[in-house]
Design a protein around this motif. Structure first.
Motif, mmCIF file in Angstrom:
data_model
loop_
_atom_site.group_PDB
_atom_site.id
_atom_site.type_symbol
_atom_site.label_atom_id
_atom_site.label_comp_id
_atom_site.label_asym_id
_atom_site.label_seq_id
_atom_site.Cartn_x
_atom_site.Cartn_y
_atom_site.Cartn_z
ATOM 1 N N MET A 39 0.816 -1.194 0.000
ATOM 2 C CA MET A 39 0.000 0.000 0.000
ATOM 3 C C MET A 39 0.853 1.248 0.000
ATOM 4 S SD MET A 39 -3.238 -0.821 2.485
ATOM 5 C CE MET A 39 -4.120 0.588 1.876
ATOM 6 N N ALA A 40 2.087 1.110 -0.372
ATOM 7 C CA ALA A 40 2.969 2.275 -0.414
ATOM 8 C C ALA A 40 2.424 3.287 -1.409
ATOM 9 C CB ALA A 40 4.380 1.855 -0.802
ATOM 10 N N GLY A 41 2.359 4.518 -0.969
ATOM 11 C CA GLY A 41 1.915 5.581 -1.832
ATOM 12 C C GLY A 41 0.412 5.811 -1.814
ATOM 13 N N GLN A 42 -0.359 4.904 -1.190
ATOM 14 C CA GLN A 42 -1.803 5.090 -1.119
ATOM 15 C C GLN A 42 -2.173 5.735 0.219
ATOM 16 O OE1 GLN A 42 -3.662 1.322 -1.683
ATOM 17 N NE2 GLN A 42 -3.466 1.385 -3.901
ATOM 18 N N GLU A 43 -3.110 6.646 0.152
ATOM 19 C CA GLU A 43 -3.570 7.307 1.368
ATOM 20 C C GLU A 43 -4.659 6.458 2.021
ATOM 21 O OE1 GLU A 43 -5.880 11.354 2.746
ATOM 22 O OE2 GLU A 43 -4.784 11.366 0.847
ATOM 23 N N VAL A 44 -4.512 6.232 3.296
ATOM 24 C CA VAL A 44 -5.509 5.484 4.051
ATOM 25 C C VAL A 44 -6.445 6.485 4.710
ATOM 26 C CG1 VAL A 44 -5.898 3.850 5.930
ATOM 27 C CG2 VAL A 44 -3.870 3.625 4.471
ATOM 28 N N VAL A 45 -7.730 6.281 4.521
ATOM 29 C CA VAL A 45 -8.724 7.187 5.075
ATOM 30 C C VAL A 45 -9.531 6.433 6.138
ATOM 31 C CG1 VAL A 45 -10.743 8.612 4.575
ATOM 32 C CG2 VAL A 45 -8.889 8.433 2.899
ATOM 33 N N PHE A 46 -9.532 6.963 7.345
ATOM 34 C CA PHE A 46 -10.310 6.385 8.432
ATOM 35 C C PHE A 46 -11.561 7.229 8.629
ATOM 36 C CE2 PHE A 46 -5.925 5.147 9.307
ATOM 37 C CZ PHE A 46 -6.083 3.777 9.469
ATOM 38 N N GLY A 47 -12.713 6.588 8.567
ATOM 39 C CA GLY A 47 -13.971 7.298 8.728
ATOM 40 C C GLY A 47 -14.364 7.431 10.193
ATOM 41 N N TYR A 48 -15.379 8.203 10.432
ATOM 42 C CA TYR A 48 -15.918 8.398 11.775
ATOM 43 C C TYR A 48 -16.989 7.345 12.041
ATOM 44 C CZ TYR A 48 -13.671 12.967 11.821
ATOM 45 O OH TYR A 48 -12.755 13.976 11.805
ATOM 46 N N PHE A 49 -17.198 7.052 13.310
ATOM 47 C CA PHE A 49 -18.316 6.213 13.701
ATOM 48 C C PHE A 49 -19.524 7.110 13.926
ATOM 49 C CE2 PHE A 49 -14.711 3.619 15.107
ATOM 50 C CZ PHE A 49 -15.029 2.436 14.470
ATOM 51 N N HIS A 50 -20.681 6.635 13.514
ATOM 52 C CA HIS A 50 -21.910 7.408 13.665
ATOM 53 C C HIS A 50 -22.910 6.610 14.487
ATOM 54 C CE1 HIS A 50 -20.079 9.012 9.970
ATOM 55 N NE2 HIS A 50 -20.530 10.168 10.426
ATOM 56 N N GLY A 51 -23.599 7.310 15.389
ATOM 57 C CA GLY A 51 -24.662 6.684 16.174
ATOM 58 C C GLY A 51 -24.205 5.433 16.898
ATOM 59 N N TYR A 52 -24.914 4.355 16.644
ATOM 60 C CA TYR A 52 -24.662 3.096 17.343
ATOM 61 C C TYR A 52 -23.544 2.265 16.724
ATOM 62 C CZ TYR A 52 -28.825 3.959 20.083
ATOM 63 O OH TYR A 52 -29.737 4.500 20.947
ATOM 64 N N GLU A 53 -22.888 2.741 15.690
ATOM 65 C CA GLU A 53 -21.799 1.989 15.065
ATOM 66 C C GLU A 53 -20.677 1.689 16.048
ATOM 67 O OE1 GLU A 53 -22.020 3.389 10.403
ATOM 68 O OE2 GLU A 53 -20.775 4.529 11.780
ATOM 69 N N ALA A 54 -20.446 2.579 16.998
ATOM 70 C CA ALA A 54 -19.382 2.368 17.980
ATOM 71 C C ALA A 54 -19.665 1.154 18.862
ATOM 72 C CB ALA A 54 -19.195 3.612 18.842
ATOM 73 N N GLU A 55 -20.930 0.767 18.980
ATOM 74 C CA GLU A 55 -21.306 -0.387 19.810
ATOM 75 C C GLU A 55 -20.722 -1.692 19.279
ATOM 76 O OE1 GLU A 55 -23.063 -0.690 22.749
ATOM 77 O OE2 GLU A 55 -22.843 1.477 22.858
ATOM 78 N N GLN A 56 -20.337 -1.734 18.012
ATOM 79 C CA GLN A 56 -19.789 -2.973 17.461
ATOM 80 C C GLN A 56 -18.431 -3.326 18.070
ATOM 81 O OE1 GLN A 56 -18.770 -2.824 13.240
ATOM 82 N NE2 GLN A 56 -18.606 -0.593 13.386
ATOM 83 N N PHE A 57 -17.823 -2.386 18.773
ATOM 84 C CA PHE A 57 -16.542 -2.639 19.413
ATOM 85 C C PHE A 57 -16.669 -2.666 20.935
ATOM 86 C CE2 PHE A 57 -15.478 -0.756 15.290
ATOM 87 C CZ PHE A 57 -14.776 -1.830 14.763
ATOM 88 N N THR A 58 -17.878 -2.895 21.423
ATOM 89 C CA THR A 58 -18.116 -3.031 22.847
ATOM 90 C C THR A 58 -18.224 -4.523 23.145
ATOM 91 O OG1 THR A 58 -19.318 -0.953 22.884
ATOM 92 C CG2 THR A 58 -19.664 -2.412 24.733
ATOM 93 N N PHE A 59 -17.526 -4.982 24.189
ATOM 94 C CA PHE A 59 -17.475 -6.408 24.479
ATOM 95 C C PHE A 59 -17.833 -6.697 25.925
ATOM 96 C CE2 PHE A 59 -14.386 -5.486 21.184
ATOM 97 C CZ PHE A 59 -14.706 -6.427 20.211
#
Length: 74
Positions: free
Chosen positions: A1-21
Motif C-alpha cells: 500500500m505504499a503511496g496510497q492514502e488510508v482514510v479512516f472514517g468516523y463512527f456514527h450513532g450506534y456503530e461504535a457499539e460494534q466494538f463493545t465487548f
C-alpha cells in the motif's frame, strides 16, 4: 500500500457499539471446577461483571468496600 492514502472514517450513532465487548473469564471454560456450569451461566457471569463496573462508576460500594448493584431488568 505504499503511496496510497488510508482514510479512516468516523463512527456514527450506534456503530461504535460494534466494538463493545463483555468479558468472560477464560477460567470458567478451562478449569475443571467450572466444567458442569452451563454456558448460559458463564455468559450471565460476564453480564454481571459488566454491571459491576457500572456500579463502581456510580460509587455503589458499601461500608466494607464491597461493590453491589441493584436489581437488573433487561
Amino acid at each position: 500500500m505504499a503511496g496510497q492514502e488510508v482514510v479512516f472514517g468516523y463512527f456514527h450513532g450506534y456503530e461504535a457499539e460494534q466494538f463493545t465487548f463483555y468479558w468472560i473469564p477464560k477460567l470458567l471454560f478451562t478449569d475443571e471446577y467450572f466444567r458442569r456450569l452451563s454456558s448460559d451461566a458463564k455468559v450471565l457471569y460476564g453480564l454481571m461483571l459488566d454491571r459491576m463496573g457500572l456500579s463502581v462508576k456510580n460509587h455503589w460500594i458499601d461500608e466494607q468496600e464491597r461493590v453491589y448493584f441493584a436489581e437488573w431488568i433487561a
